[in-house]
Design a protein around this motif. Sequence first.
Motif, PDB file in Angstrom:
ATOM      1  N   LEU A  10      53.894 -36.887   9.183  1.00 48.09           N
ATOM      2  CA  LEU A  10      54.676 -38.303   9.034  1.00 48.09           C
ATOM      3  C   LEU A  10      53.584 -39.085   8.385  1.00 48.09           C
ATOM      4  O   LEU A  10      53.855 -39.671   7.325  1.00 48.09           O
ATOM      5  N   ALA A  11      52.466 -39.200   9.065  1.00 47.17           N
ATOM      6  CA  ALA A  11      51.580 -40.189   8.738  1.00 47.17           C
ATOM      7  C   ALA A  11      50.286 -39.444   8.296  1.00 47.17           C
ATOM      8  O   ALA A  11      49.991 -38.657   9.022  1.00 47.17           O
ATOM      9  N   ARG A  12      49.765 -39.851   7.219  1.00 49.64           N
ATOM     10  CA  ARG A  12      48.576 -39.122   6.786  1.00 49.64           C
ATOM     11  C   ARG A  12      47.330 -40.202   6.177  1.00 49.64           C
ATOM     12  O   ARG A  12      47.919 -41.131   5.476  1.00 49.64           O
ATOM     13  N   ARG A  13      46.246 -39.974   6.253  1.00 47.23           N
ATOM     14  CA  ARG A  13      44.931 -40.808   5.720  1.00 47.23           C
ATOM     15  C   ARG A  13      44.699 -39.930   4.351  1.00 47.23           C
ATOM     16  O   ARG A  13      43.789 -39.057   4.791  1.00 47.23           O
ATOM     17  N   THR A 331      69.672 -38.635  -2.472  1.00 49.58           N
ATOM     18  CA  THR A 331      69.200 -40.016  -2.219  1.00 49.58           C
ATOM     19  C   THR A 331      69.129 -40.304  -0.739  1.00 49.58           C
ATOM     20  O   THR A 331      68.557 -41.283  -0.347  1.00 49.58           O
ATOM     21  N   ILE A 335      65.090 -38.689  -2.211  1.00 50.56           N
ATOM     22  CA  ILE A 335      64.638 -39.755  -3.315  1.00 50.56           C
ATOM     23  C   ILE A 335      64.443 -41.250  -2.638  1.00 50.56           C
ATOM     24  O   ILE A 335      65.103 -41.629  -1.910  1.00 50.56           O
ATOM     25  N   LEU A 336      63.172 -41.712  -2.970  1.00 42.31           N
ATOM     26  CA  LEU A 336      62.720 -43.019  -2.473  1.00 42.31           C
ATOM     27  C   LEU A 336      63.440 -44.092  -3.053  1.00 42.31           C
ATOM     28  O   LEU A 336      63.701 -43.924  -4.311  1.00 42.31           O
ATOM     29  N   ARG A 337      63.460 -45.157  -2.308  1.00 41.54           N
ATOM     30  CA  ARG A 337      64.213 -46.369  -2.853  1.00 41.54           C
ATOM     31  C   ARG A 337      63.534 -46.887  -4.262  1.00 41.54           C
ATOM     32  O   ARG A 337      64.199 -47.333  -5.212  1.00 41.54           O
ATOM     33  N   ASP A 430      58.307 -38.441  -1.404  1.00 39.76           N
ATOM     34  CA  ASP A 430      57.319 -38.526  -0.435  1.00 39.76           C
ATOM     35  C   ASP A 430      56.513 -37.188  -0.608  1.00 39.76           C
ATOM     36  O   ASP A 430      57.145 -36.357  -1.050  1.00 39.76           O
ATOM     37  N   LYS A 432      55.808 -34.763   1.443  1.00 44.40           N
ATOM     38  CA  LYS A 432      56.530 -33.700   1.933  1.00 44.40           C
ATOM     39  C   LYS A 432      57.553 -33.083   1.299  1.00 44.40           C
ATOM     40  O   LYS A 432      57.824 -31.895   1.454  1.00 44.40           O
TER      41      LYS A 432
ATOM     42  N   ASP B 155      44.015 -51.581   8.641  1.00 42.38           N
ATOM     43  CA  ASP B 155      44.446 -50.456   7.957  1.00 42.38           C
ATOM     44  C   ASP B 155      45.896 -50.917   7.126  1.00 42.38           C
ATOM     45  O   ASP B 155      46.581 -51.468   7.634  1.00 42.38           O
ATOM     46  N   ILE B 158      51.418 -47.926   3.998  1.00 45.82           N
ATOM     47  CA  ILE B 158      52.603 -48.005   3.102  1.00 45.82           C
ATOM     48  C   ILE B 158      53.538 -46.892   3.535  1.00 45.82           C
ATOM     49  O   ILE B 158      53.465 -45.601   3.896  1.00 45.82           O
ATOM     50  N   ASN B 160      57.181 -44.721   2.752  1.00 42.54           N
ATOM     51  CA  ASN B 160      58.009 -44.357   1.874  1.00 42.54           C
ATOM     52  C   ASN B 160      59.485 -44.288   2.454  1.00 42.54           C
ATOM     53  O   ASN B 160      59.758 -43.388   3.469  1.00 42.54           O
ATOM     54  N   LEU B 161      60.414 -45.165   1.832  1.00 38.80           N
ATOM     55  CA  LEU B 161      61.671 -45.166   2.296  1.00 38.80           C
ATOM     56  C   LEU B 161      62.710 -44.598   1.374  1.00 38.80           C
ATOM     57  O   LEU B 161      62.499 -44.810   0.133  1.00 38.80           O
ATOM     58  N   THR B 162      63.700 -43.835   1.736  1.00 39.37           N
ATOM     59  CA  THR B 162      64.777 -43.201   0.732  1.00 39.37           C
ATOM     60  C   THR B 162      65.611 -44.238   0.272  1.00 39.37           C
ATOM     61  O   THR B 162      65.568 -45.266   0.621  1.00 39.37           O
ATOM     62  N   ASN B 165      67.156 -45.802   2.621  1.00 33.95           N
ATOM     63  CA  ASN B 165      66.377 -46.740   3.636  1.00 33.95           C
ATOM     64  C   ASN B 165      66.053 -45.688   4.975  1.00 33.95           C
ATOM     65  O   ASN B 165      65.934 -46.041   6.095  1.00 33.95           O
ATOM     66  N   GLU B 166      66.034 -44.233   4.513  1.00 29.55           N
ATOM     67  CA  GLU B 166      65.561 -43.357   5.804  1.00 29.55           C
ATOM     68  C   GLU B 166      63.872 -43.238   5.645  1.00 29.55           C
ATOM     69  O   GLU B 166      63.352 -43.115   4.444  1.00 29.55           O
ATOM     70  N   LEU B 167      63.273 -43.156   6.609  1.00 32.18           N
ATOM     71  CA  LEU B 167      61.660 -43.205   6.363  1.00 32.18           C
ATOM     72  C   LEU B 167      61.333 -41.620   6.267  1.00 32.18           C
ATOM     73  O   LEU B 167      61.634 -40.834   6.918  1.00 32.18           O
ATOM     74  N   ALA B 168      60.708 -41.447   5.081  1.00 34.04           N
ATOM     75  CA  ALA B 168      60.508 -40.082   4.573  1.00 34.04           C
ATOM     76  C   ALA B 168      58.917 -40.036   4.891  1.00 34.04           C
ATOM     77  O   ALA B 168      58.499 -38.741   5.075  1.00 34.04           O
ATOM     78  N   GLY B 169      57.864 -40.882   4.955  1.00 35.43           N
ATOM     79  CA  GLY B 169      56.673 -40.710   4.989  1.00 35.43           C
ATOM     80  C   GLY B 169      55.742 -42.052   5.114  1.00 35.43           C
ATOM     81  O   GLY B 169      56.172 -43.040   4.725  1.00 35.43           O
ATOM     82  N   LEU B 170      54.670 -41.932   5.829  1.00 32.80           N
ATOM     83  CA  LEU B 170      53.778 -42.963   5.941  1.00 32.80           C
ATOM     84  C   LEU B 170      52.432 -42.749   5.260  1.00 32.80           C
ATOM     85  O   LEU B 170      51.966 -41.614   5.592  1.00 32.80           O
ATOM     86  N   ILE B 171      51.617 -43.706   4.862  1.00 29.09           N
ATOM     87  CA  ILE B 171      50.351 -43.312   4.000  1.00 29.09           C
ATOM     88  C   ILE B 171      49.599 -44.407   4.794  1.00 29.09           C
ATOM     89  O   ILE B 171      49.835 -45.659   4.497  1.00 29.09           O
ATOM     90  N   VAL B 172      48.359 -44.207   5.554  1.00 30.38           N
ATOM     91  CA  VAL B 172      47.804 -45.085   5.865  1.00 30.38           C
ATOM     92  C   VAL B 172      46.490 -45.056   5.453  1.00 30.38           C
ATOM     93  O   VAL B 172      45.583 -43.913   5.384  1.00 30.38           O
ATOM     94  N   GLN B 173      45.969 -46.112   4.795  1.00 34.59           N
ATOM     95  CA  GLN B 173      44.812 -46.166   4.078  1.00 34.59           C
ATOM     96  C   GLN B 173      43.844 -47.174   4.927  1.00 34.59           C
ATOM     97  O   GLN B 173      44.077 -48.247   5.275  1.00 34.59           O
ATOM     98  N   ARG B 174      42.531 -46.452   5.106  1.00 37.67           N
ATOM     99  CA  ARG B 174      41.718 -47.181   5.918  1.00 37.67           C
ATOM    100  C   ARG B 174      41.071 -48.310   5.308  1.00 37.67           C
ATOM    101  O   ARG B 174      40.744 -48.197   4.145  1.00 37.67           O
TER     102      ARG B 174
END
Lengths: 530, 249
Positions: A10-13, A331, A335-337, A430, A432, B155, B158, B160-162, B165-174
């Motif tokens: 889910l979360a990545r750097r 969607t 598919i992202l918003r 995303d 994924k 940090d 960001i 990513n919402l579909t 509005n479903e959460l698809a992913g998170l990007i964490v930038q240091r």
Amino acid sequence: MSYADKIASLARRPLNILRLDLDHPIDSAGDYFCDYQNPLGQKFWPCIESIDYTPAKLIPGSLGSFGSVTIKLTNFPYGDAGTFFGRLLASNEYFLDRALILYVGFHDEGEAFDWANFQERHFVIRSIKGPDPSGVVTVTGTDILTLLDSDQSVVPLESYGELAGALAAATTGTVNITDNTNFDAGGGVCIINGKELATYSGLSGGTSIVITARSQFGTVAESSTAAGSSVRNCYYIDSENCIDALYALIDNFTEIDAATYINLVDWEDERDTYLASDDVFRVITEPTAVKDVIKDICESSHVSLWWEPSEQLIPVRAVGPKLDSTMEITTGAHILRSGHTIDRDLSKAITQVWVFYDKINQADGDDEKNFRKLNIVIDNSKETAYGFSKIEKVYAGYLPAAGGSTATKIGQRKLASYGLGEIIYRFQLDAKDSQLLIGDNVTITSAADEDSDGNATSRTCMVIERDQLNAGTYSYKAQALGVDPSSNYAIVAINGTPDYMSGGSATNYAFIADTSTGQMSNGDPAYLIL
Amino acid sequence: MAGIIAFNNYLRSAAVVSEATISGFPFANCVDGRTSTTAGFASGATRTAIINLGTSKSISAVGFARSNLFARGATLTFAGSADNVSYTDFATITPAADVVTLQSLGAPVSYQYVRVSVSGHSGDVYISDIYVGDYLVLPSNVDQSFSPPEYCDNDEVISNLTYTNELAGLIVQRKLKTAQIKLDSVEPSWMEIHWLDFAASVKRYPIYWVWKTGKRAFYCWPEKNIGSPKYAQSGKYFAISFKVEGITE
């Protein structure tokens, strides 16, 4: 962990790493640069400020356009005097077309660094600018397909023959052309005085060729061709499968390492499954950019060829429905918003496709009058609906006399894709879901595309563009193919295939459905034959 | 007790007499100030580096920044010598976490030669900075509205919402941590003795800042500039205020 594992998290750097393969690196192990924080134990200079991609594009039924990348880096003091990039560039004046490799992936602080968490993207360096007064160095690279450009690759190679003496119309045998450099020892085709095509069987010494037949491929010999007239070698494609012809051009006439960048097994599979009877025929009479030849072969065969950056391969694909399973995105789940639009351009609608093929004179151009055959495919229902005809003409200069089935297929596929104009889906996914690549078919069910009852519509599209916005987000462009996503597509079963309900029958093969129900004996939908 | 700052690293201008470091990761990498370069110490045995400070110097603090000492189960030992023959350990640190560390000595010691040893590690150890030098007690406490750097988290996340509005992913930038060194009530005598040296040093190399005894050190540098100290309270005291950015791990 692997790159696939990382994008599934889910979360990545994110982390991007750049390697410049210059002739004289500062570090003998190679000069590496990164954005964000340099992982412990790695020798990356964290001086990348930005990475901007211009994505490679697939053009359905043609050669795709090149992608590029522009990377800005910040210079820094290095050693006892000077700066890193000042010293690097001074030692590497010849950087054109050297490799630029981007590693795109993820690294969490505290975890052991692992190259398996990264994908490679290969480019060739085209320019390095700076350092500017702010210390910024800008490196631009383009993808491998740039090596198809005319200044890099031409076919046939330049030849310099000239008749040592006058040549009568019927003369064959050994003919002195003063210089047979770049003529083929195994024989081929040559063009005399820019007009007449002749075949030759081989060379004699360093000055002569052995002509076997005159006035070939629709040309006529002059009664006497004067001494000093040019004799140039041609490149002859003799009813070769389009896939094989494309491979031979890239392998023999470009600096692209075909063994590295072409998955030949995939190419041959595409050929055998979808293009088995799609041959091409042509005599190329003067040095021509390989890029242009490839483009024409693709358009004569309705084949797409492009550069896939995430796999570092040049794929090739027939335009149309596929037998393998198609990724489905919605969607709700994928598919992202941001950035989701559907564009419909009816000005590009087609109701008739005219395919000209079987050239008369191979030494002349692709003018309408220089083709023996014309295949016309009409969508009568669209013509009625629009109230007028919209005709697209295709000058398939590489389709041979026996290319009628290919010509029909081109017409049918274009009508399917453009019957309702050009429909383009733009969307973001995303990481994924980023396994969706250029050239893939995808079935899109979008709440933004409703039917007349207000329900989300499903369409099968081909991905024509894929851009990485950031480490976790990809932007896509996909074009509707006019393929019914609910249909079963198959090829004709080979002789001896067991009946439909027998275990092990390949599902890619077509079986005849019940004529009254239109279904198979177990209720499965009938097949459409590719 | 008020915080301390350490900005006078004797190792930076010293000569390396000998080192047992990984090829390509020399000891010089851990005194160049950069967080991007590291000195490397291979696993399998105690690895040492010996540095000649030139003359005998009074040492009151040791430290390190950005390392994997804890992850590798390593111990960092500092020893001193007057003649590069007989050494005496004066500081030993077995980290309980891979965080920036500054340790003040109970009493200062003076040596010309310093030996840094990495021992007990399973796997290669990499250290971005090693500090051997003195420290200053800050002349006053930080401001009441102070935000400790170890709690700072800049940090960027960001999401990513579909389309629905479903959460698809998170990007964490240091991003680097930030803090403000803001000291009121600084005695003019302290300024006269220390300010110019501090200002010159902090613009050349990062500093170690422990804002309060027992708190995590911050390896940091000015975000833009250090500005100008200002007179306050009818000329009795100075006020110092500038932003810094850096790391605590």
